[in-house]
Design a protein around this motif. Sequence first.
Motif, PDB file in Angstrom:
ATOM      1  N   GLN A  80       0.827  -1.200   0.000  1.00 29.11           N
ATOM      2  CA  GLN A  80       0.000   0.000   0.000  1.00 29.11           C
ATOM      3  C   GLN A  80       0.861   1.250   0.000  1.00 29.11           C
ATOM      4  OE1 GLN A  80      -2.969  -0.015   3.056  1.00 29.11           O
ATOM      5  NE2 GLN A  80      -3.698  -2.063   2.544  1.00 29.11           N
ATOM      6  N   ASN A  81       0.370   2.261  -0.678  1.00 31.45           N
ATOM      7  CA  ASN A  81       1.064   3.532  -0.746  1.00 31.45           C
ATOM      8  C   ASN A  81       0.848   4.330   0.536  1.00 31.45           C
ATOM      9  OD1 ASN A  81       1.673   2.813  -3.382  1.00 31.45           O
ATOM     10  ND2 ASN A  81      -0.064   3.922  -4.227  1.00 31.45           N
ATOM     11  N   GLY A  82       1.768   5.237   0.810  1.00 32.70           N
ATOM     12  CA  GLY A  82       1.590   6.155   1.917  1.00 32.70           C
ATOM     13  C   GLY A  82       0.473   7.151   1.617  1.00 32.70           C
ATOM     14  N   GLY A 105       5.742   4.867   2.015  1.00 35.99           N
ATOM     15  CA  GLY A 105       5.239   3.655   1.389  1.00 35.99           C
ATOM     16  C   GLY A 105       5.713   2.411   2.123  1.00 35.99           C
ATOM     17  N   GLY A 148       5.118   1.599   6.182  1.00 37.70           N
ATOM     18  CA  GLY A 148       5.696   2.922   6.020  1.00 37.70           C
ATOM     19  C   GLY A 148       5.477   3.773   7.259  1.00 37.70           C
ATOM     20  N   GLY A 205       1.912   3.537   4.547  1.00 33.94           N
ATOM     21  CA  GLY A 205       1.298   2.375   3.912  1.00 33.94           C
ATOM     22  C   GLY A 205       1.464   1.121   4.753  1.00 33.94           C
ATOM     23  N   GLY A 209       5.705   0.184  -1.870  1.00 33.52           N
ATOM     24  CA  GLY A 209       4.640   1.146  -2.150  1.00 33.52           C
ATOM     25  C   GLY A 209       5.196   2.549  -2.344  1.00 33.52           C
ATOM     26  N   LEU A 210       4.412   3.382  -3.001  1.00 35.33           N
ATOM     27  CA  LEU A 210       4.778   4.782  -3.191  1.00 35.33           C
ATOM     28  C   LEU A 210       4.664   5.557  -1.885  1.00 35.33           C
ATOM     29  CD1 LEU A 210       2.880   5.541  -6.520  1.00 35.33           C
ATOM     30  CD2 LEU A 210       5.353   5.539  -6.230  1.00 35.33           C
ATOM     31  N   GLY A 211       5.549   6.510  -1.724  1.00 37.99           N
ATOM     32  CA  GLY A 211       5.402   7.441  -0.621  1.00 37.99           C
ATOM     33  C   GLY A 211       4.303   8.450  -0.933  1.00 37.99           C
ATOM     34  N   GLU A 221       6.090  11.991  -5.187  1.00 36.81           N
ATOM     35  CA  GLU A 221       6.198  11.153  -4.020  1.00 36.81           C
ATOM     36  C   GLU A 221       7.440  10.284  -4.140  1.00 36.81           C
ATOM     37  OE1 GLU A 221       4.572  10.302  -7.119  1.00 36.81           O
ATOM     38  OE2 GLU A 221       2.691   9.937  -6.051  1.00 36.81           O
ATOM     39  N   ILE A 231       8.806   3.787  -5.731  1.00 34.65           N
ATOM     40  CA  ILE A 231       8.888   2.420  -5.238  1.00 34.65           C
ATOM     41  C   ILE A 231      10.265   1.823  -5.527  1.00 34.65           C
ATOM     42  CG2 ILE A 231       6.424   2.012  -5.545  1.00 34.65           C
ATOM     43  CD1 ILE A 231       7.111   0.515  -8.131  1.00 34.65           C
ATOM     44  N   GLY A 237       9.598   6.157  -0.490  1.00 36.17           N
ATOM     45  CA  GLY A 237       9.058   4.946  -1.112  1.00 36.17           C
ATOM     46  C   GLY A 237       9.527   3.693  -0.404  1.00 36.17           C
TER      47      GLY A 237
END
Length: 352
Positions: free
Chosen positions: A149-151, A159, A171, A184, A202-204, A212, A215, A258
């Motif tokens: 899951q992303n932040g 992330g 995260g 995340g 995950g993405l930040g 952001e 990853i 990330g």
Amino acid sequence: MVRSSLLVALLASTGCHALLGIDDFATVDAGPGSDAATDTFVADAQLCFGTLKSICLTQPPLGTVIIAGTLDTSTDPRCVVMTQAAGLPELCVIPAGTISIENTLVIGSRALVFIAAGSITVNGSIDASSIRGGRIGAAAVATPCSAAQNGMQGEAGGGAGGSFGTMGAGGGDGGSGGGGAAGGVAGAVAPLTAIRGGCVGGLGGKGGGPSEGAIGPSGGALVFYAGSQIAIVAAGSVYASGAGGGGGAVVGTKGGGGGGGSGGLVVLHAPSIQILGTVAANGGGGGGGGDGSAGQPGADGTTSTYNAAATGGPPQGAQQGGAGGRGSAVLIDPALGGSPPLGGDGGGGGGG
């Protein structure tokens, strides 16, 4: 944040096998030549080999193959291309009587599988790791995973690290003192029933800025099946490590780092396995959060020890981005006699 867990199975018995990057695995029925009771490695009249996926050849593997340089599994003419279930990467299968591996980088969309009727000897480094901003290991792209899951946006959570054998690290929360947007939560772990690379981080989250934290790609997939022996000499090494997550890239506002990519998959399957060198599938470190300026990226997992934690972004007044989490390590240490060590998943990204 760090998440470490037991991810190596190494059985010193007839037909022994070792898998890095997963908690456990089930041997698939390989047809008439397999012995379900003892898991003995056998090539039958149908020339079927392996675990996780039964791989059947049309001719006996003969001759000697030397592997060196860059091996692109998408284009290498030595590949016997085989498919798996829908959504899983194709396999580049390289069969021979004996296989000798020198210094080799492995890239491409297909997982790499070596099959030797006799022995496989790793004399140099064979590396299917991913590097942040650089090469992507074989089968490390578009592998099916429960996505990390992303932040969250706003106060820019980090992330999550990629989950593979076990869950990656979550995260960090964004904002000073963790009072901002949540980081995340790592994706769920699914049983491994096929040959594939690891899972991305995950993405930040953004804090209103332009980008952001990126990853970290996962490690790739390397499989070794030998009828007599797999030997990794003292100067030899096998790597399938994940890349570090990107730092929170911001200008004048918060950005979450990330998540690091998980380590990939290494399978060793032979009646005799000798490891004098290094076998590792480390997770990448999480990227540091940014606050006014960019956070530092996470370390790639290509070393055989724990990754250094990514540092946070430089202070802006009283504010500072949070540090990224360590990527954990999956390492077979010859001093342990093949005993299973800890590790395997990417660290979470630090909060902004």
